[in-house]
Design a protein around this motif. Structure first.
Motif, PDB file in Angstrom:
ATOM      1  N   SER A  38       4.371   8.314   3.823  1.00 12.49           N
ATOM      2  CA  SER A  38       3.479   7.424   3.072  1.00 12.49           C
ATOM      3  C   SER A  38       2.194   7.165   3.835  1.00 12.49           C
ATOM      4  O   SER A  38       1.102   7.165   3.258  1.00 12.49           O
ATOM      5  CB  SER A  38       4.173   6.088   2.785  1.00 12.49           C
ATOM      6  OG  SER A  38       5.200   6.264   1.847  1.00 12.49           O
ATOM      7  N   VAL A  39       2.316   6.920   5.136  1.00  8.75           N
ATOM      8  CA  VAL A  39       1.119   6.643   5.928  1.00  8.75           C
ATOM      9  C   VAL A  39       0.252   7.901   6.001  1.00  8.75           C
ATOM     10  O   VAL A  39      -0.965   7.836   5.794  1.00  8.75           O
ATOM     11  CB  VAL A  39       1.502   6.150   7.336  1.00  8.75           C
ATOM     12  CG1 VAL A  39       0.246   5.886   8.165  1.00  8.75           C
ATOM     13  CG2 VAL A  39       2.347   4.887   7.245  1.00  8.75           C
TER      14      VAL A  39
ATOM     15  N   GLY B 257       0.216  10.386   3.877  1.00  7.50           N
ATOM     16  CA  GLY B 257      -0.286  10.646   2.531  1.00  7.50           C
ATOM     17  C   GLY B 257      -1.542   9.851   2.222  1.00  7.50           C
ATOM     18  O   GLY B 257      -2.427  10.315   1.490  1.00  7.50           O
ATOM     19  N   GLY B 258      -1.628   8.653   2.752  1.00 14.01           N
ATOM     20  CA  GLY B 258      -2.796   7.818   2.506  1.00 14.01           C
ATOM     21  C   GLY B 258      -4.014   8.238   3.297  1.00 14.01           C
ATOM     22  O   GLY B 258      -5.121   7.756   3.043  1.00 14.01           O
TER      23      GLY B 258
ATOM     24  N   VAL C 150      -4.975  11.587   3.776  1.00 15.56           N
ATOM     25  CA  VAL C 150      -5.447  12.938   3.474  1.00 15.56           C
ATOM     26  C   VAL C 150      -5.481  13.221   1.976  1.00 15.56           C
ATOM     27  O   VAL C 150      -4.898  12.490   1.183  1.00 15.56           O
ATOM     28  CB  VAL C 150      -4.535  14.002   4.131  1.00 15.56           C
ATOM     29  CG1 VAL C 150      -4.537  13.849   5.648  1.00 15.56           C
ATOM     30  CG2 VAL C 150      -3.129  13.908   3.563  1.00 15.56           C
ATOM     31  N   GLY C 151      -6.157  14.322   1.623  1.00 19.57           N
ATOM     32  CA  GLY C 151      -6.256  14.754   0.240  1.00 19.57           C
ATOM     33  C   GLY C 151      -5.550  16.068  -0.023  1.00 19.57           C
ATOM     34  O   GLY C 151      -5.996  16.848  -0.860  1.00 19.57           O
TER      35      GLY C 151
ATOM     36  N   SER D 149       2.313   6.683  -1.791  1.00 16.25           N
ATOM     37  CA  SER D 149       1.249   7.686  -1.729  1.00 16.25           C
ATOM     38  C   SER D 149       1.575   8.787  -2.735  1.00 16.25           C
ATOM     39  O   SER D 149       2.611   9.441  -2.627  1.00 16.25           O
ATOM     40  CB  SER D 149       1.164   8.287  -0.316  1.00 16.25           C
ATOM     41  OG  SER D 149       0.644   7.348   0.580  1.00 16.25           O
ATOM     42  N   PRO D 150       0.697   9.005  -3.725  1.00 13.00           N
ATOM     43  CA  PRO D 150       1.069   9.887  -4.836  1.00 13.00           C
ATOM     44  C   PRO D 150       1.048  11.377  -4.488  1.00 13.00           C
ATOM     45  O   PRO D 150       1.445  12.181  -5.316  1.00 13.00           O
ATOM     46  CB  PRO D 150       0.033   9.560  -5.909  1.00 13.00           C
ATOM     47  CG  PRO D 150      -1.128   9.064  -5.157  1.00 13.00           C
ATOM     48  CD  PRO D 150      -0.602   8.370  -3.930  1.00 13.00           C
TER      49      PRO D 150
END
Ligand SMILES: Nc1ncnc2c1ncn2[C@@H]1O[C@H](COP(=O)(O)O)[C@@H](O)[C@H]1O
Ligand SMILES: Nc1ncnc2c1ncn2[C@@H]1O[C@H](COP(=O)(O)O)[C@@H](O)[C@H]1O
Ligand SMILES: Nc1ncnc2c1ncn2[C@@H]1O[C@H](COP(=O)(O)O)[C@@H](O)[C@H]1O
Ligand SMILES: Nc1ncnc2c1ncn2[C@@H]1O[C@H](COP(=O)(O)O)[C@@H](O)[C@H]1O
Ligand SMILES: [Mg+2]
Ligand SMILES: [Mg+2]
Ligand SMILES: [Mg+2]
Ligand SMILES: [Mg+2]
Ligand SMILES: [Mg+2]
Ligand SMILES: [Mg+2]
Ligand SMILES: [Mg+2]
Ligand SMILES: [Mg+2]
Lengths: 214, 214, 214, 214, 214, 214, 214, 214
Positions: A150-151, A153-154, A156-157, A187-188
């Motif tokens: 989750s961290v 994911g937040g 990067v793209g 984070s999606p």
């Protein structure tokens, strides 16, 4: 024999079939391994003990053993395209992370390993921001609470592939806690594979990285 | 009557008994509330609907309703000692966070609320580092993967009380995923209470904050 | 190396990092242990077998092994502040209780051990009321139904940290029954850590006890 | 019809069959109830709504509704033998406790009700020691952590029948936490029935009490 | 020492305390066993390996080992009152059934053993109807689907104590399937103890049988 | 206000933040929606009831409601790059599949929908082989046994993102059976998101498709 | 002795009783085996180790060991009627499939084995369509996601008996994932037996095949 | 349209496709129903509310509603072959049993219904022995402990298809307890379908009965 090698697969999917050694005797793995090596493709056996490697080595002397990853490889991909990062939260997650890294490298992807960046010391992760931003896909291996994807994911793209590991005790329930955490990631860009499945994560990451550089 | 108020408790424990309204009719809650208010202590009813508040209000006109927290209070602590921070990961965690904040304020603790600092955007949390460092204890409310307490725990040297919330869907299993994540936290200063139990978290945080300023 | 010692942690949190030996080879633990001992801080390794101790002892001869706690320590805290009680319900809970006691003592807290006070003979617990009332925090280790923390919580006005143990069989589900019981405690001063996590309970109890005597 | 009344049962087992109204329409329950009442035995319907009672009352005007227990009774046992105690931990456990008490009374046992004696204030329970010692069997209804039966079991030398209730929230998992706690009781005189099954507990307690006074 | 023998228990409860050997070293069990034997009461240690028996035997030469039950006994009850039946569904349930039988005999109850009467051949059970009708209480040990207690419960008018066993594989989940089946029994005279807990079943059955003949 | 829009996110990740309407009042969603629409980015709210749409529509008249997807959109991506396929196994999986399709279209990806191709009639799926081979990524939504992603994964050489749906009854346990099936897929190109999370699947599929055409 | 051979069974059910060796000592199995062999019926022992076979062989020299199936047989059925197919998804499912095949053959059914036809390469299965159409019943053994029975069920008009296997790791939860998948099959001709229960599947398949040719 | 009727199925499988109405609007079901009725085959919709029947009735006036079974039928099978028995343990299991009975009758099988024969009064079941012996297959619907199929399975030599029902409360966990019991049946002729899946049980029973009379 008991095993029908799916030669169609590499035609259909672009990546060769792989031997899952855990459910097989050393002799069975060695025999399949040498049959596949004879066809000229890069060969990979996962979940292989050193005992299994000895049997493989007898039939296929050029095979290499990766002890932390518990993997045996032979040959290499024709070309290398794209790059991924493989992160692990703690020391005990290394076998899973190495299974992922060895798989991706054999399939023809450049791999950056980042270890011991668990969320309890988030500054350690933030120091790697540049590397993360430059990857085509990121594999994150973590046990216990499984919070690291989750961290990441937040930050990067790109797709983050989360691998829950069976590291932990008590209410970790052999990786189930980490698995549930990752499935509920806020984070999606996080998708998830089975507990300890470094191989599967690398397979998908490879497809993504290759496509981005075709 | 059906309910024996435990007057000994406040002698034994320093904090008054509290009414859990969820399993009671509005009339039952109102009657117990007014009996306790008559003794002069600060009174708190948690999990109270607005319908329950109306019944309480009729018997105890000075009672106050906190709609987000779903709590009813009356009176206040004799003194206020110490300060805590109450964090929530997302908008939907607010009712639990408010239950914690209202409880701690009634018991005599200063409360700083920090909202919408989920781990998918960790820079939002890092901006509050100073506030976190100055608290005597920190309550962290989070649903879904429940990763926030681990990150907070790694930033501070005070007890972090983690409250899993039932926010989420699917594999969140009504808060079980967040609960498991928090129990497996790799930050050793994290302890955990029941899903949605903002009240219990505030109770313990109050004891810690009061002791630190005695 | 594979392990990045988090030196920032002790600055951020006031307590040194600790080695979790379960996921490491004896050689890995010994090497990290001696690196940390060299810095002069008190060092603790948990979940250490006697085999691991031998490896540690070779590199760090002054290290001490605590066989019931399965912990290795070296050095001591600069000062000792505050006192806690560590309770265990039955004989089989002792390893977890000792992990907690050894940890807290190394971190600089006075510890009173109270053993074999399970709820099936509640008079045994009531005999220790005075000791309980004088502690800054209480750690309660119990397996099976995990009922002891609720009873203790009702007797005192300090935080009770409940440690479910994997003691039991059948429907104890390796500590899950005790864990669930503790999370549902009707005593509001009870918070919970992971199954068998005596270390984590001691970490938080230490923070509470130190703060109360600062 | 759809329901074959098991007249053999009362011959085999000494106690009449009982109607479980939850899975039946009011009309179905009313019809079975009146057929059984016509045979002269004491009749009991459990889990009956007030709507069901209205249907029963129309066909069997002498039937009585017990709203807290959600039970309908008619007639009474020929003799009353033995005595039991029915304990409940909190106010919300009353419906289950009353189902037990009404059942036992209809079957011909004297019942002492003891309410609101949860383990967080153990002195409340100890005040009832004499009553407990004089019972032939004790039924203990508790939700949340379900710790009460263990404490009661340690005080007496008679069978304790534990009834977990669905009272609680979050990790109580609708009574599963209490159920597990009771199954793992460290008091060996505790046996357990299904969640909320006050009826079954009373059935067995009645058999024990009757046998003790035969 | 680590273990406080609860001498009050036998005063409170009429039956002596019992040693659970599973969590103890042979030496610990032997030492407690001999201390208790010295007081003249009947002594029982459950879950004892033959290795533990050797240690016990050295200190207490008159102790007897019951290998199927994995129990060690010494002495006997002063009087024998009442009788129970102990049923087992299949051969693999025998250890649990024997633990129950040995316990009840030591406590002073006559025991009839009925083996291999699983529900897949219900005529085998019906052949024992007379014995069942004459018991004061019946213990039923069954694994897999755990259906036997319901069938037995429907044949008799005495308490049936159901003991789920961990016999089975796959979806038996180590006894959980049998446990759930028994808790949901449609025979209302069935109460349940923990998986494999033959001892607890015998304890309660003894109390019932003694009371019926007082 | 309660919600801090994470403007950094779209800089970090290339895709705008999205409103999860399930935990918000219609007024809250409408207010956030209009604030975001004012900034000129494409806006998406998921899990929106028609009641929520009315509130949004009042403040943002150009917003569009997608009733099957339960989504509200406004604006569109600047460019459209790449193509994905969205498969659903049965009619009841359509809402989840539509959430995925609407999300991907808004983010700028071409979408081919393939419906009612469950594995019980595998010829229906094989008829779409060409479309599947031409997609950059494939989203597969299935409830019940969740077998479709494995079959699809074996047919193609691109990432398959599996979305378990809560469609089914009984032992489907609200999507848990499908989730477990997908996590254990024997096709190595399958990764998984949370039950019913069409949005998350589309987010990752979009990243993959965009990267493949950059 | 401890085991009552149910001679009635073969009268009632047409098939002889079978020995489940897992819960028995080699000596116990050997003794029962020879007693049954003496009666002239075909005898089968399942879950037998080679050590058990040695004991059986000593008493019954004509017995045969089937090492992959872990089964011991003696004699044969009087006639052979009907034919079934036994499918396995992967190499590791072979022991379960062989247990089924050996059982059915001993009971008098012709068996076609089809191996390594997992759903990740569905063309391998489709190649066997003719064989499948000619069977009276089909047994499908699969671990991991357990998807194969649904695909097979959609291809044929005969009963499909699904056997989940404990093959897999992580979230396969020792066969539970495959079990749940099969119970939720969207092919209505699928019924399910316990995890790894090849024997039970063959028993029912035999009854179906025999009846179809009577 | 959203639904592709699988006309191949009846060619492949001999039985027509069936509409599962639970996930569809009344209008959707009505439209599919009338399309299928137009082709001349017997049509069945399961899980249909009376509201759905009204919509179906408008388009297909000759359709029949079976309210207990919650099923809509139209037409009938060309011939009727074979006979099955459908048993239910208690009154509340009737809807599931009726779904099974109505399905089998529409598919062309004779059905004998046997109700209220739960295992707590096993004589009720034994009275039906003759009927059971004459069936080609037996469907057994039971909730709570789900013990009935094992007892039935031991009485007959035909396949028993067990249908766990969601009848019960507390630890029945909505049918999971019955499901587990049935999967662990000690009668080897028992196979299992999903909770409440009367339809699936009838489908397989029909295939068996038809084959036995071909
Ligand atoms: N017994 C234990 N249980 C849980 N966490 C522990 C334990 N011992 C050490 N730790 C934590 O594990 C971290 C070290 O993990 P590692 O880097 O894998 O050695 C420390 O910072 C501690 O917070
Ligand atoms: N509240 C209850 N909980 C469990 N079982 C009950 C309850 N009330 C009645 N029963 C049992 O249900 C049986 C009747 O079930 P039925 O034939 O469905 O009415 C009786 O013989 C009782 O043993
Ligand atoms: N249907 C959905 N499922 C899961 N996550 C979602 C969904 N819709 C939006 N989100 C996520 O929820 C976040 C916004 O949450 P919030 O701040 O509570 O509105 C967004 O950044 C999205 O990543
Ligand atoms: N009650 C039921 N339970 C399980 N499956 C059913 C039921 N009724 C119909 N089905 C199956 O559902 C399929 C149709 O699903 P659908 O295309 O969603 O209407 C049919 O082919 C049946 O096999
Ligand atoms: Mg570390
Ligand atoms: Mg937000
Ligand atoms: Mg003790
Ligand atoms: Mg109270
Ligand atoms: Mg037997
Ligand atoms: Mg369909
Ligand atoms: Mg294969
Ligand atoms: Mg009945």
């Amino acid at each position: 024999g008991y095993a029908k090698i799916d030669h169609h697969r590499s035609l259909r999917t672009g990546l060769p079939e792989v031997i899952y050694a855990a459910g097989k005797t050393p002799a069975q793995t060695a025999e399949i391994f040498s049959r596949m090596a004879a066809t000229g493709v890069a060969v990979l056996a996962t979940r292989a003990t050193s005992e299994t490697f000895e049997a493989v080595h007898t039939l296929t002397p050029e095979a290499t053993y990766h002890p932390i990853a518990r993997a045996i490889t032979h040959g290499s991909a024709l070309t290398t395209q794209g790059k991924i990062a493989v992160l692990s939260a703690g020391t005990s997650d290394l076998p899973v992370a190495e299974e992922a890294a060895v798989t991706a490298e054999l399939f023809g992807v450049r791999v950056t390993r980042i270890t011991d960046v668990g969320v309890a010391g988030v500054h350690r992760l933030l120091a790697h921001r540049d590397t993360l931003s430059n990857a085509d896909a990121i594999i994150v291996c973590a046990g216990m609470e499984g919070a690291l994807p989750s961290v990441v994911g937040g930050l990067v793209g790109v797709p983050v592939i989360a691998v829950p590991t069976s590291v932990g005790y008590g209410a970790s329930f052999a990786g189930a806690a980490a698995l549930l955490g990752m499935l509920n990631s806020c984070s999606p860009n996080v998708t998830v594979v089975n507990i300890d499945n470094g191989f599967g994560a690398a397979y998908t990451a490879t497809l993504i990285a290759h496509a981005a550089h075709r």
